[in-house]
Motif scaffolding. Structure first.
Motif, PDB file in Angstrom:
ATOM      1  N   ARG A 113       0.831  -1.220   0.000  1.00  0.00           N
ATOM      2  CA  ARG A 113       0.000   0.000   0.000  1.00  0.00           C
ATOM      3  C   ARG A 113       0.858   1.260   0.000  1.00  0.00           C
ATOM      4  O   ARG A 113       0.450   2.295  -0.516  1.00  0.00           O
ATOM      5  N   PHE A 114       2.041   1.196   0.600  1.00  0.00           N
ATOM      6  CA  PHE A 114       2.940   2.348   0.633  1.00  0.00           C
ATOM      7  C   PHE A 114       3.772   2.474  -0.631  1.00  0.00           C
ATOM      8  O   PHE A 114       4.534   3.422  -0.774  1.00  0.00           O
ATOM      9  N   GLY A 115       3.641   1.524  -1.541  1.00  0.00           N
ATOM     10  CA  GLY A 115       4.357   1.603  -2.814  1.00  0.00           C
ATOM     11  C   GLY A 115       5.617   0.766  -2.915  1.00  0.00           C
ATOM     12  O   GLY A 115       6.344   0.849  -3.904  1.00  0.00           O
ATOM     13  N   PHE A 116       5.912  -0.051  -1.900  1.00  0.00           N
ATOM     14  CA  PHE A 116       7.092  -0.915  -1.955  1.00  0.00           C
ATOM     15  C   PHE A 116       6.913  -1.984  -3.035  1.00  0.00           C
ATOM     16  O   PHE A 116       5.807  -2.453  -3.286  1.00  0.00           O
ATOM     17  N   HIS A 117       8.021  -2.362  -3.641  1.00  0.00           N
ATOM     18  CA  HIS A 117       8.067  -3.474  -4.595  1.00  0.00           C
ATOM     19  C   HIS A 117       8.711  -4.648  -3.873  1.00  0.00           C
ATOM     20  O   HIS A 117       9.736  -4.480  -3.211  1.00  0.00           O
ATOM     21  N   GLU A 118       8.128  -5.826  -4.033  1.00  0.00           N
ATOM     22  CA  GLU A 118       8.539  -6.986  -3.258  1.00  0.00           C
ATOM     23  C   GLU A 118       9.293  -8.007  -4.103  1.00  0.00           C
ATOM     24  O   GLU A 118       8.880  -8.338  -5.204  1.00  0.00           O
ATOM     25  N   THR A 119      10.400  -8.499  -3.554  1.00  0.00           N
ATOM     26  CA  THR A 119      11.132  -9.605  -4.150  1.00  0.00           C
ATOM     27  C   THR A 119      11.226 -10.695  -3.084  1.00  0.00           C
ATOM     28  O   THR A 119      11.683 -10.431  -1.966  1.00  0.00           O
ATOM     29  N   ILE A 120      10.786 -11.891  -3.419  1.00  0.00           N
ATOM     30  CA  ILE A 120      10.794 -13.001  -2.472  1.00  0.00           C
ATOM     31  C   ILE A 120      12.047 -13.835  -2.694  1.00  0.00           C
ATOM     32  O   ILE A 120      12.321 -14.271  -3.812  1.00  0.00           O
ATOM     33  N   ILE A 121      12.795 -14.038  -1.615  1.00  0.00           N
ATOM     34  CA  ILE A 121      14.022 -14.818  -1.690  1.00  0.00           C
ATOM     35  C   ILE A 121      13.836 -16.082  -0.846  1.00  0.00           C
ATOM     36  O   ILE A 121      13.764 -16.005   0.390  1.00  0.00           O
ATOM     37  N   PRO A 122      13.737 -17.234  -1.495  1.00  0.00           N
ATOM     38  CA  PRO A 122      13.531 -18.486  -0.761  1.00  0.00           C
ATOM     39  C   PRO A 122      14.668 -18.772   0.225  1.00  0.00           C
ATOM     40  O   PRO A 122      15.824 -18.462  -0.038  1.00  0.00           O
ATOM     41  N   ARG A 123      14.302 -19.331   1.370  1.00  0.00           N
ATOM     42  CA  ARG A 123      15.227 -19.806   2.400  1.00  0.00           C
ATOM     43  C   ARG A 123      16.114 -18.734   3.028  1.00  0.00           C
ATOM     44  O   ARG A 123      17.060 -19.054   3.732  1.00  0.00           O
ATOM     45  N   LEU A 124      15.832 -17.465   2.787  1.00  0.00           N
ATOM     46  CA  LEU A 124      16.666 -16.418   3.382  1.00  0.00           C
ATOM     47  C   LEU A 124      16.486 -16.357   4.898  1.00  0.00           C
ATOM     48  O   LEU A 124      17.362 -15.884   5.617  1.00  0.00           O
ATOM     49  N   ARG A 125      15.361 -16.865   5.403  1.00  0.00           N
ATOM     50  CA  ARG A 125      15.124 -16.900   6.853  1.00  0.00           C
ATOM     51  C   ARG A 125      15.252 -18.319   7.397  1.00  0.00           C
ATOM     52  O   ARG A 125      14.763 -18.611   8.481  1.00  0.00           O
ATOM     53  N   GLY A 126      15.888 -19.180   6.648  1.00  0.00           N
ATOM     54  CA  GLY A 126      16.057 -20.564   7.089  1.00  0.00           C
ATOM     55  C   GLY A 126      15.543 -21.522   6.032  1.00  0.00           C
ATOM     56  O   GLY A 126      14.997 -21.116   5.004  1.00  0.00           O
ATOM     57  N   GLU A 127      15.700 -22.779   6.297  1.00  0.00           N
ATOM     58  CA  GLU A 127      15.359 -23.816   5.314  1.00  0.00           C
ATOM     59  C   GLU A 127      13.905 -23.747   4.842  1.00  0.00           C
ATOM     60  O   GLU A 127      13.610 -24.003   3.685  1.00  0.00           O
ATOM     61  N   ASN A 128      12.994 -23.379   5.740  1.00  0.00           N
ATOM     62  CA  ASN A 128      11.574 -23.444   5.405  1.00  0.00           C
ATOM     63  C   ASN A 128      10.871 -22.094   5.386  1.00  0.00           C
ATOM     64  O   ASN A 128       9.653 -22.034   5.507  1.00  0.00           O
ATOM     65  N   GLU A 129      11.640 -21.009   5.247  1.00  0.00           N
ATOM     66  CA  GLU A 129      11.001 -19.699   5.266  1.00  0.00           C
ATOM     67  C   GLU A 129      11.718 -18.731   4.332  1.00  0.00           C
ATOM     68  O   GLU A 129      12.928 -18.551   4.427  1.00  0.00           O
ATOM     69  N   ALA A 130      10.943 -18.126   3.468  1.00  0.00           N
ATOM     70  CA  ALA A 130      11.478 -17.101   2.564  1.00  0.00           C
ATOM     71  C   ALA A 130      11.405 -15.734   3.239  1.00  0.00           C
ATOM     72  O   ALA A 130      10.666 -15.533   4.209  1.00  0.00           O
ATOM     73  N   GLU A 131      12.196 -14.827   2.719  1.00  0.00           N
ATOM     74  CA  GLU A 131      12.132 -13.442   3.173  1.00  0.00           C
ATOM     75  C   GLU A 131      11.756 -12.572   1.986  1.00  0.00           C
ATOM     76  O   GLU A 131      12.226 -12.807   0.872  1.00  0.00           O
ATOM     77  N   CYS A 132      10.927 -11.597   2.245  1.00  0.00           N
ATOM     78  CA  CYS A 132      10.538 -10.646   1.216  1.00  0.00           C
ATOM     79  C   CYS A 132      11.378  -9.393   1.417  1.00  0.00           C
ATOM     80  O   CYS A 132      11.363  -8.793   2.495  1.00  0.00           O
ATOM     81  N   VAL A 133      12.115  -9.027   0.399  1.00  0.00           N
ATOM     82  CA  VAL A 133      12.885  -7.795   0.423  1.00  0.00           C
ATOM     83  C   VAL A 133      12.054  -6.773  -0.344  1.00  0.00           C
ATOM     84  O   VAL A 133      11.807  -6.928  -1.539  1.00  0.00           O
ATOM     85  N   CYS A 134      11.591  -5.772   0.374  1.00  0.00           N
ATOM     86  CA  CYS A 134      10.705  -4.767  -0.200  1.00  0.00           C
ATOM     87  C   CYS A 134      11.498  -3.470  -0.377  1.00  0.00           C
ATOM     88  O   CYS A 134      12.212  -3.050   0.537  1.00  0.00           O
ATOM     89  N   THR A 135      11.360  -2.859  -1.530  1.00  0.00           N
ATOM     90  CA  THR A 135      12.103  -1.628  -1.818  1.00  0.00           C
ATOM     91  C   THR A 135      11.147  -0.517  -2.240  1.00  0.00           C
ATOM     92  O   THR A 135      10.156  -0.754  -2.929  1.00  0.00           O
ATOM     93  N   LEU A 136      11.483   0.684  -1.806  1.00  0.00           N
ATOM     94  CA  LEU A 136      10.705   1.870  -2.150  1.00  0.00           C
ATOM     95  C   LEU A 136      11.681   2.963  -2.572  1.00  0.00           C
ATOM     96  O   LEU A 136      12.531   3.378  -1.788  1.00  0.00           O
ATOM     97  N   SER A 137      11.566   3.407  -3.808  1.00  0.00           N
ATOM     98  CA  SER A 137      12.457   4.473  -4.285  1.00  0.00           C
ATOM     99  C   SER A 137      11.918   5.828  -3.844  1.00  0.00           C
ATOM    100  O   SER A 137      10.719   6.002  -3.594  1.00  0.00           O
ATOM    101  N   ALA A 138      12.820   6.786  -3.776  1.00  0.00           N
ATOM    102  CA  ALA A 138      12.423   8.153  -3.430  1.00  0.00           C
ATOM    103  C   ALA A 138      11.415   8.681  -4.434  1.00  0.00           C
ATOM    104  O   ALA A 138      10.456   9.375  -4.070  1.00  0.00           O
TER     105      ALA A 138
END
Length: 147
Positions: A113-138
């Motif tokens: 809702r704030f305009g972030f773009h999401e990239t999901i990276i599998p296993r970044l939080r461990g074997e069974n959990e992905a992490e979403c890296v969200c980016t928002l440009s100026a």
């Protein structure tokens, strides 16, 4: 809800208090954040939410935000504006980064809702959990309807 900024040099005690509040909310123990400044959000004098600004890379213009709260009512329009004022207007960041568990669907919806773009990276939080890296440009933030 009243936001206030704190820095490690200008206001080290409240800065550490907000950092420890965030650390307790997110990891259950104080002191998990390093090299940060903060924005605390207060309701009737009580700290109810905060954002830490860390992993600042001035040459690249990239900063990471970590937030937590004890109430869902903290994200008012003035607080959201203040949250992004520090990285984009005061520091001149070009990109804000937010990392969130794939399982935290509420925060992922808020980030979108704030305009972030999401990239999901599998296993970044461990074997069974992905992490979403969200980016928002100026640029995306300056064109967002919140402004």
């Amino acid at each position: 809800m009243t936001p206030e900024y704190f820095g490690p040099v200008s206001s080290p005690v409240p800065n550490r208090q907000v950092g420890d509040f965030l650390s307790m909310q997110l990891w259950g123990e104080p002191g998990r954040l390093a090299d940060y400044c903060t924005m605390g959000v207060f309701h009737r004098g009580e700290l109810v939410a905060g954002t830490a600004y860390h992993n600042w890379h001035p040459d690249e213009g990239v900063i990471e935000l970590t937030s937590a709260s004890t109430t869902p009512k903290w994200l008012t329009r003035p607080v959201v504006r203040a949250m992004f004022h520090l990285p984009f207007n005061l520091l001149g960041a070009r990109l804000a980064v937010l990392r969130v568990s794939e399982r935290n669907t509420n925060m992922r919806r808020i980030a979108q809702r704030f305009g972030f773009h999401e990239t999901i990276i599998p296993r970044l939080r461990g074997e069974n959990e992905a992490e979403c890296v969200c980016t928002l440009s100026a640029c995306d933030w300056s064109n967002h309807r919140m402004n």
